[in-house]
Design an enzyme around this catalytic site. Structure first.
Site, PDB file in Angstrom:
ATOM      1  N   LYS A  26       0.835  -1.207   0.000  1.00  0.00           N
ATOM      2  CA  LYS A  26       0.000   0.000   0.000  1.00  0.00           C
ATOM      3  C   LYS A  26       0.865   1.250   0.000  1.00  0.00           C
ATOM      4  CE  LYS A  26      -3.747  -0.343   2.420  1.00  0.00           C
ATOM      5  NZ  LYS A  26      -4.366  -0.663   3.706  1.00  0.00           N
ATOM      6  N   ARG A  96      -3.453   3.041   8.610  1.00  0.00           N
ATOM      7  CA  ARG A  96      -3.773   1.745   7.984  1.00  0.00           C
ATOM      8  C   ARG A  96      -2.532   0.876   7.852  1.00  0.00           C
ATOM      9  NH1 ARG A  96      -6.864   2.452   2.576  1.00  0.00           N
ATOM     10  NH2 ARG A  96      -5.186   3.894   2.065  1.00  0.00           N
ATOM     11  N   GLY A 105      -8.317  -7.979   4.762  1.00  0.00           N
ATOM     12  CA  GLY A 105      -9.124  -8.070   5.986  1.00  0.00           C
ATOM     13  C   GLY A 105      -8.381  -8.621   7.187  1.00  0.00           C
ATOM     14  N   MET A 107      -5.625  -7.398   8.742  1.00  0.00           N
ATOM     15  CA  MET A 107      -5.048  -6.466   9.688  1.00  0.00           C
ATOM     16  C   MET A 107      -5.930  -5.233   9.839  1.00  0.00           C
ATOM     17  SD  MET A 107      -1.341  -7.522   8.612  1.00  0.00           S
ATOM     18  CE  MET A 107      -0.578  -6.006   8.990  1.00  0.00           C
ATOM     19  N   ARG A 350      -3.286  -1.629  -6.274  1.00  0.00           N
ATOM     20  CA  ARG A 350      -2.400  -2.795  -6.159  1.00  0.00           C
ATOM     21  C   ARG A 350      -2.786  -3.760  -7.264  1.00  0.00           C
ATOM     22  NH1 ARG A 350      -5.245  -5.058  -0.649  1.00  0.00           N
ATOM     23  NH2 ARG A 350      -7.301  -5.229  -1.542  1.00  0.00           N
ATOM     24  N   HIS A 472     -15.102  -9.699   1.670  1.00  0.00           N
ATOM     25  CA  HIS A 472     -14.106 -10.630   2.197  1.00  0.00           C
ATOM     26  C   HIS A 472     -14.263 -12.016   1.562  1.00  0.00           C
ATOM     27  CE1 HIS A 472     -12.661 -13.603   5.180  1.00  0.00           C
ATOM     28  NE2 HIS A 472     -11.640 -12.774   5.221  1.00  0.00           N
ATOM     29  N   SER A 796      14.905 -42.665  -9.642  1.00  0.00           N
ATOM     30  CA  SER A 796      13.689 -41.872  -9.514  1.00  0.00           C
ATOM     31  C   SER A 796      13.462 -41.662  -8.021  1.00  0.00           C
ATOM     32  CB  SER A 796      12.505 -42.592 -10.144  1.00  0.00           C
ATOM     33  OG  SER A 796      11.347 -41.829  -9.940  1.00  0.00           O
ATOM     34  N   CYS A 863       9.227 -38.971  -8.498  1.00  0.00           N
ATOM     35  CA  CYS A 863       7.844 -39.396  -8.712  1.00  0.00           C
ATOM     36  C   CYS A 863       7.006 -39.330  -7.439  1.00  0.00           C
ATOM     37  CB  CYS A 863       7.801 -40.785  -9.329  1.00  0.00           C
ATOM     38  SG  CYS A 863       8.561 -42.038  -8.294  1.00  0.00           S
ATOM     39  N   TYR A 883      13.456 -34.955 -15.010  1.00  0.00           N
ATOM     40  CA  TYR A 883      11.994 -34.828 -15.098  1.00  0.00           C
ATOM     41  C   TYR A 883      11.338 -34.891 -13.718  1.00  0.00           C
ATOM     42  CZ  TYR A 883      11.739 -39.898 -14.374  1.00  0.00           C
ATOM     43  OH  TYR A 883      11.849 -41.157 -13.839  1.00  0.00           O
TER      44      TYR A 883
END
Ligand code: PEP
Ligand code: MG
Length: 914
Positions: A26, A96, A105, A107, A350, A472, A796, A863, A883
């Site tokens: 912010k 704020r 919501g 804080m 934002r 919210h 693997s 895997c 992989y």
């Protein structure tokens, strides 16, 4: 000493958008907006560093902060031409919170700070409106009491509700000056009763109380829960923004609102927002009054109470700012604004949270208009978001039927994508309880608040009767990718009586309701969620690709991701169907076929049990002979489905008792079926009983004791491959031995398997090309990886077992203590979900290094479940694996995550500005 306070006013700012670490999102964007000439009320930001120093210093304000705040306040007074604490014309501020990552919501915020019994009269005179001044004062007392003095907020709400009842009005705006004066007096009396002290009148004391409270709010329970849910580190701290107040509650030419520069649910390029006339800050997001649509288009032409109709000049200015912000930030923005007597002020911008669907369309639209490049587009779509694109929708026919049956209870705003059907739970606690019993639960509330987070996590979907697209419930559900409908005003939610009513219909807790997060419909009873467009095209093949714009973009995204990634993506699949699905999602092979899953099938479990019950080799051989043709057929099916791609088949892994029943009743039934005495079954089960089966007779240990089992499986693989080759199907089998920890386990079994291969080749005349490798899932295997790699052609990593054995956490029992570990921050995340880079990961790296040292062309994959987790995928990319292998539906996620990993490695995430 570090600077702790950053000032911004009139086109000039100490900070900028790049300083989110220090100023929070912010604060950084207030500075940036100020600097690019957008109207922002002047103010200053106290840095996150000050917050961290506050906690380090046992909740004492850091040295120097008081002086810096004093100076900033003096500058603010000069800019505004008002004095803080002046009773005749007071300078009022908002305080704020604002952390690096937005935590909606979570804080705290305090508005109208600086008011007291005298200043309220000064404000009344200056504004020419005493009702307004009193309304501002009662809001201040209310917020300050809740946030700073920690008095239960509900008491104040009850007093307001009573005042409204007495005045017979629905809205706060219906309260008169005298009502508000009484409320202020009642609020103050309540504060005195609750704290034993009068409400603080001294503005400096108010300010420091508020700053400390915002710092403290970083550490409150719901903020911690939120951070855990979203993997936000706990040590970032929050900044505090102190800004001159502007008033949206100064009359009917005033308003406050929130908007998205594009639709955050669908991604459509239309301005999309909500506002409330004559209201202040939190009213819109709190869901207390249902806000009005910002544009005529959005209000659907109904009435003329859109902002566009009521305040055309401000609306036009907002549209200009929308363009400026999008051009500047090159992304969709989520903004807050206030109109004070016809003058527009921006209070926040934002990057807007969005659904997976919106993320895809917005990124493509920006790319197509030349604002961002391909790499930026890729980085804008989080890998996990793809799950939402595959999220189910309701079948149109079934829904039409529900409509004609009059089961549509109402319609709200489509706030979160996907279709969900679940049993109603009216509170978060009930949702958690019901979900723990395995029921799909729909959390139904008038509106949600941060306290409901656990229930939202547990629910399959969220429904509220109040609130807008930025409430919210909407924001949080979108973040979670959950189906959500908000503001379904035709519904009445009575939490006390546990009743949901729509007209004459009444539904109780536990009854089923369905929501369509795409249309906002709320339907009585359950509907079956149905595959998404992408699934209809790729899996069911019931929709033509050219008929879906969504699919076109998804496919393009995947092509671009594939161009960037180095890591290959395979799948864990045990059936031809799963293999086909995974292939359609882009799997480049099977990384793990768990053969035991084939053993569980109805037509073979009997033969498996016969094998287990056999007393000797010949008895086992008889049973295995029955299994051989079935396994061979399975492998042929899988090889065909994966033609041209590698298929890793793991030999039998689980302890044998898993194939036997567990209850006496099941034992009796099985004895009847197998025509053997129950006692014999029970005795065998007794013999197979193990104290720690996961560390017991399983994996290659079974192969060592029962070589004929692995021999049968190897034979089935070789014969299946030989038949495929004979019919010109390209097969690339990779035979994998599980749970190896000693080299000799591998070499003994490998010799037998190779012998089977040779025998099959001699008999069929087809030499099957194959690799023989091992799973690495025992810590010792990592430590002796070099010597194993001299024998094995591939590794693997079975990170499920490797995590279990490295931590010594039973994978089946961790649920009992994991919540405590997470709560106490002993573990940052569940290590079975996201790989532990320092311990398990270190073993992985060691094994890769030693393995490749011994055999440079060693193929290495993973895997375990971690193969579909984006953070883990990035870790495996950095560790040099070839992989990852994951479940079919996670394949697109892993492909995109692998592209992100490659882009991040090169520090190349495209061209961003903010
Ligand atoms: C593993 O341990 O990571 C693995 C893939 O094997 P399983 O989950 O079948 O034990
Ligand atoms: Mg395993």
């Amino acid at each position: 000493m570090d600077k702790l306070v950053y000032f911004f006013a009139k086109g000039q700012a100490d900070g900028s958008a790049s300083m989110k670490d220090l100023l929070g999102g912010k604060g950084a964007n207030l500075a940036e907006m100020t600097a690019i000439g957008i109207p922002v009320p002047p103010g200053f930001t106290i840095s996150t560093r000050a917050c961290n120093l506050y906690f380090e210093g046992k909740r004492q304000m850091p040295d120097g902060l008081e002086t810096e705040v004093g100076k900033a306040l003096a500058r603010l007074e000069k800019v505004q031409g008002k004095r803080f604490g002046d009773v005749a014309d007071p300078l009022l501020v908002s305080v704020r919170s604002g952390a690096k990552f937005s935590m909606p919501g979570m804080m705290d915020t305090i508005l109208n700070l600086g008011l007291n019994d005298q200043a309220v009269e000064g404000l009344a005179r200056i504004a020419g409106d005493r009702r307004f001044a009193l309304d501002s004062y009662r809001r201040f007392i209310q917020m300050y009491s809740g946030v700073v003095l920690e008095i239960d907020k509900a008491v104040f709400e009850h007093m307001i509700a009573a005042a409204k009842r007495a005045r017979r009005v629905q809205d706060d705006t219906g309260l008169r000056e005298a009502d508000l004066a009484k409320l202020v007096a009642a609020f103050k009396a309540h504060v005195r009763k609750a704290t034993g002290k009068p409400f603080p009148q001294e503005p400096q004391a108010q300010l420091w109380g508020a700053i400390a409270a915002v710092f403290r709010s970083w550490d409150n329970e719901r903020a911690r829960l939120y951070r855990r849910q979203y993997g936000i580190p706990d040590d970032l701290g929050t900044a505090v923004n102190v800004q001159c107040m502007v008033f949206g509650n100064l009359g009917n030419d005033c308003a406050t609102g929130v908007a998205f520069t594009r639709n955050p649910a669908t991604g459509e390029n239309v301005f999309f927002g909500e506002y409330l006339p004559n209201a202040q800050g939190e009213d819109v997001v709190a869901g207390i009054r249902t806000p009005l649509a910002i544009s005529r288009a959005q209000s659907g032409g109904a009435g003329d109470d859109s902002l566009e109709a009521r305040e055309p000049r401000c609306y036009a200015q907002l549209l200009e700012i929308r363009d400026t912000l999008e051009a500047h930030y090159k992304d969709m923005q989520d903004i807050e604004f206030t109109i004070e007597r016809g003058t527009l002020y921006m209070l926040q911008t934002r990057t807007g949270k969005r659904t997976g669907l919106a993320a895809l369309h917005i990124a493509f639209d920006f790319k197509e208009s030349g604002v961002i490049d391909t790499k930026t587009l890729l980085s804008r779509i989080e890998a996990d978001m793809l799950v939402q694109l595959l999220a189910p929708i309701f079948d149109t026919k079934e829904k039409d039927r529900a409509r004609t049956q009059g089961r549509v209870l109402g319609r709200g705003l489509p706030a979160g994508p996907g279709a969900a059907s679940g049993a109603i739970a009216f509170t978060a606690e009930r949702a958690v309880e019901m979900a723990a019993k395995g029921r799909p639960v729909l959390l139904v509330r008038a509106e949600t608040s941060p306290e409901d987070l656990a229930g939202m996590v547990a629910a399959v979907g969220i429904l509220t009767s109040r609130g807008g697209m930025t409430s919210h419930a909407a924001v949080v559900a979108r973040g979670m990718g959950k189906p959500c409908v908000v503001g379904a005003e035709a519904l009445r939610v009575d939490v006390g009586a546990r009743r949901l009513s729509a007209g004459k219909r009444v539904l109780k807790e536990g009854e089923f309701v369905s929501i369509d997060g795409a249309t906002g419909e709320v339907i009585e009873g359950s509907l079956t969620p149905h595959p998404s467009e992408i699934q209809q095209i790729l899996v069911e093949k019931t929709l033509k690709p050219e008929r879906s714009r969504l699919y076109g973009r998804y496919a393009q995204l995947m092509r671009w991701a594939d161009d960037e990634r180095r890591l290959k993506v395979r799948t864990n699949a045990d059936t031809p169907h799963d293999a086909e699905v995974a292939r359609a999602f882009g799997a480049q092979g099977i990384g793990l076929c768990r053969t035991e899953h084939m053993f569980f099938a109805e037509d073979r479990i009997a033969a498996v049990r016969e094998m287990i019950l056999a007393d000797d080799l010949s008895g086992r051989a008889k049973a295995l002979a029955k299994l051989l043709p079935m396994q061979r057929k399975d492998f042929i099916g899988i090889f065909k489905a994966m033609r041209g791609l590698p298929v890793t088949i793991r030999l039998l892994d689980p302890p044998l008792h898993e194939f036997l029943p567990s209850t006496p009743e099941q034992f009796r039934k099985l004895a009847r079926q197998m025509r053997v005495p129950v006692r014999r079954l029970e005795e065998r089960a007794q013999q197979l009983h193990e104290t720690n089966p996961m560390l017991g007779h399983r994996g290659c240990r079974l192969g060592i004791t029962y070589p004929e089992v692995y021999a049968m499986q190897a034979r089935a693989i070789f014969e299946a491959a030989a038949r495929c080759i004979a019919s010109r199907v390209d097969v690339q089998p990779e035979i994998m031995i599980p749970l190896v920890g000693a080299v000799r386990e591998f070499t003994d079994l490998a010799a037998r398997i190779r012998a089977v291969g040779e025998a099959v080749a001699a008999r069929t005349g087809v030499a099957v090309p194959y690799l023989l490798g091992t799973m690495i899932e025992v810590p010792r295997a990592c430590l002796v990886a070099g010597s194993i790699a001299r024998e094995a052609e591939f590794f693997s990593f079975g990170t499920n077992d490797l995590t279990q054995m490295t931590y010594g956490f039973s994978r089946d029992d961790i649920g009992k203590f994991l919540p405590d570990y997470l709560e106490a921050r002993i573990l940052p995340v569940d290590p079975f979900q996201s790989v532990d880079p320092d311990g398990v990961g270190r073993l992985v790296r060691l094994a890769v290094e030693e393995g490749r040292g011994a055999r440079p062309d060693l193929k290495v994959g993973i895997c375990g479940e971690h193969g579909g987790d984006p953070a883990s995928v990035e870790f495996f990319h950095r560790s040099g694996l070839d992989y990852v292998s994951c479940s079919p539906y996670r394949v697109p996620v892993a492909r995109l995550a692998a592209a992100h990993a490659a882009l991040r490695e090169h520090g190349d995430q495209g061209s961003h500005t903010a």
